[in-house]
Write an enzyme that holds these catalytic residues in place. Structure first.
Site, PDB file in Angstrom:
ATOM      1  N   ASP A   1      69.617 103.734 -31.282  1.00 41.67           N
ATOM      2  CA  ASP A   1      70.684 102.799 -30.912  1.00 41.67           C
ATOM      3  C   ASP A   1      71.131 103.032 -29.464  1.00 41.67           C
ATOM      4  O   ASP A   1      71.814 102.191 -28.879  1.00 41.67           O
ATOM      5  CB  ASP A   1      71.887 103.013 -31.842  1.00 41.67           C
TER       6      ASP A   1
ATOM      7  N   GLN B   1      75.094 102.558 -38.884  1.00 42.00           N
ATOM      8  CA  GLN B   1      75.631 101.201 -38.784  1.00 42.00           C
ATOM      9  C   GLN B   1      77.133 101.258 -38.453  1.00 42.00           C
ATOM     10  O   GLN B   1      77.912 101.870 -39.161  1.00 42.00           O
ATOM     11  CB  GLN B   1      75.389 100.446 -40.101  1.00 42.00           C
TER      12      GLN B   1
ATOM     13  N   LYS C   1      67.478  94.895 -40.764  1.00 44.16           N
ATOM     14  CA  LYS C   1      66.751  95.933 -40.026  1.00 44.16           C
ATOM     15  C   LYS C   1      65.615  96.497 -40.887  1.00 44.16           C
ATOM     16  O   LYS C   1      64.497  96.699 -40.414  1.00 44.16           O
ATOM     17  CB  LYS C   1      67.722  97.022 -39.570  1.00 44.16           C
TER      18      LYS C   1
END
Ligand code: NAP
Length: 281
Positions: free
Chosen positions: A114, A91, A47
């Site tokens: 997200d 994460q 990322k």
């Protein structure tokens, strides 16, 4: 037809880099990584690398494996309050001792690139999304790039997780598909999947979808990222067999995975545009 997520994501990233440069904005993504799980470390590195490619700044917050829920919440709150940060990505999965729901709910919905915050999932399910989860949104982009319109199509999503299956079904519903969600309690799954014009597998089981489960000419989207008994990366679909029957299919690797990262970059730029415009009314 192979739905090439790698090529499509490259194209999207190149376009995004141009858009970011033209905008004069400097988006910044913050990642929060707890512990030292090698897969999570790899995803976070990928990322950051993608950020660098498109002109998004990135910072990584790392907490040790023994961190408490409060430690993670404190880190998230700091990033929420930091005016230099456009988007926050925690994460997942988090270590067992951490209350994942509390952490997801702590992320400012305006920085929730997200798309997992209940506010953003609620917006998605009510048909007015702000940020949608990157994997299913990446699938929608891939379909669109290949001219596959879900409108009116009989579509089956196998899997109902909050991160993948359910938002996938919501995005397809918003795109006017006729959607069935199947899961582990579904009876006679094959009879349902065989009727799908678009079949999305988000199961987490190596090569679970066999050729018998797929109708001729169907579009088959494989979200699975699994390792088989020989340690080989594979999807939820038995690609070699299903490929002969499907009209279009995503490979693993090189299908949905790269689209997920490209979508995260697009969401981060969108977050920066929102941030630079001030609060949403
Ligand atoms: P998950 O939370 O474990 O959900 C799996 C879903 O599959 C559940 O809804 C489960 O049903 C259903 N299922 C399990 N066994 C089944 C069976 N025998 N028949 C029908 N349905 C069954 O997994 P996830 O987080 O959604 O992830 C799914 C896969 O996508 C994994 O391989 C993951 O690694 C991958 N993934 C890939 C990306 C990417 O960027 N490519 C991103 C995220 C996830 P129940 O609800 O009834 O248990």
């Amino acid at each position: 037809m192979i739905l090439d997520g790698k090529k499509t994501s490259e194209k999207r990233l190149a376009l995004l880099a141009e858009k970011i440069e033209e905008s004069g904005l400097y988006p910044r993504l913050a990642t929060v990584l707890v512990g030292e799980d090698p897969a999570s470390q790899l995803y976070v590195r990928m990322k950051h690398k993608a950020c660098e490619r498109v002109g998004i700044g990135s910072i990584g917050v790392e907490l040790d494996a023994g961190a408490s829920t409060q430690d993670v919440l404190d880190a998230v709150h700091r990033l929420n309050d930091d005016p230099m940060i456009s988007g926050i990505l925690v994460q997942l999965p988090l270590p067992k001792q951490i209350d994942t729901h509390a952490v997801i709910e702590a992320v400012d919905p305006m920085k929730d690139v997200d798309g997992f915050h209940p506010t953003n999932l609620g917006r998605l399910f009510s048909g007015s999304p702000l940020f949608s989860p990157c994997t299913p949104l990446g699938v929608m982009t891939l379909l669109s790039e290949y001219g596959i319109d879900p409108a009116g199509k009989n579509t089956v999503v196998v899997g109902r997780s909050i991160e993948v299956g359910r938002p996938m079904a919501a995005l397809l519903t918003n795109a006017d598909a006729t959607v069935t969600i199947a899961h582990s309690k579904t009876i006679d799954l094959a009879s349902i999947t065989q009727r799908a014009e678009i079949l999305v597998a988000a199961v987490g089981r190596p090569r679970f979808v066999t050729a018998e489960m797929v109708g001729w000419g169907a579009t088959v989207i494989d979200i699975g990222t699994n390792y088989d008994e020989n340690g080989k990366l594979c999807g939820d679909v038995d690609f070699a067999m299903v490929e002969t029957k499907a009209g279009a299919i995503t490979p693993v690797p090189g299908g949905v995975g790269p689209m997920t990262i490209a979508t995260l970059m697009e969401n981060t730029f969108a977050a920066e545009k929102l941030r630079s415009c001030g609060p949403l009314v």
